[in-house]
Design an enzyme around this catalytic site. Sequence first.
Site, short mmCIF file in Angstrom:
data_model
loop_
_atom_site.label_atom_id
_atom_site.label_comp_id
_atom_site.label_asym_id
_atom_site.label_seq_id
_atom_site.Cartn_x
_atom_site.Cartn_y
_atom_site.Cartn_z
N ASP A 35 8.60 -5.29 -4.90
CA ASP A 35 8.81 -6.65 -4.41
C ASP A 35 8.65 -7.64 -5.55
OD1 ASP A 35 9.26 -5.91 -1.75
OD2 ASP A 35 7.11 -5.90 -1.30
N TYR A 63 -0.81 2.67 -6.18
CA TYR A 63 -0.83 1.20 -6.24
C TYR A 63 -2.26 0.68 -6.27
CZ TYR A 63 3.99 1.59 -4.49
OH TYR A 63 5.31 1.91 -4.32
N ASP A 77 2.89 -10.48 3.33
CA ASP A 77 2.27 -10.70 2.03
C ASP A 77 1.99 -12.18 1.80
OD1 ASP A 77 4.63 -11.95 1.01
OD2 ASP A 77 5.46 -10.00 0.46
N ARG A 167 2.68 -3.44 2.15
CA ARG A 167 2.59 -4.64 2.98
C ARG A 167 2.33 -4.28 4.44
NH1 ARG A 167 7.74 -7.48 3.01
NH2 ARG A 167 8.73 -5.68 2.03
#
Length: 221
Positions: A35, A63, A77, A167
């Site tokens: 993103d 992540y 988000d 997310r």
Amino acid sequence: MLLVDKPAGMTSHDVVQHVRRIYGERSIGHLGTLDPFATGLLVLLLGRATRLSTFLDTEPKIYEARIKFGAETDTDDSTGTVIRSAASPHETEVRSAVKSLTGSISQVPPAYSAKSVDGTRAYDAARRGERLDLPAVNVTVHGWEITELSDDLLSAVITCSGGTYIRALARDLGRLTSSAAHLDALRRTRVGPFDVRDAATLDGLADAPTRVRALRVVADA
């Protein structure tokens, strides 16, 4: 093959375009998008190496995520608009919910995602004020390593399969704790055997493109 440390504020497509200009290479593919607000590892394949994409191990993905409690947004988000607020959950509720979001789970993709229904992208529909009925998909979350947990913040290293939306994990973590949550920051550090510590910055590529071009020639060979 080219490992790039994507900065915040750029789409994955922006990075591909930037690399095209540096190397004069039209054929560039990547092993999974990030993103725009996220940073970290993008694995690019240049030229004939794009043919290798189906043969490369791209799992697991790792992540570093920061999740904020108290508000859920329409994008799941920090770039979105708050659509629901709630009190922050208790630590025991959070840890219990994390366990529920570990292993093989069913996950509904975010409303703002590239998923499509009958040829319509979810993010296109969302921008028009419409919401598509996105089907849940099965993903695997191998583990959460919680590095910080306070009243309104959770930081964790999340290891998961491809296709997992961090997310959506943040959104569901809020809902499972009878609270609300969204993803506040995200950095991808690993894709299969590839590590962000070995990645180049875009500025670094512009300063020394020939050194990385040699890696491309070896891959093509």
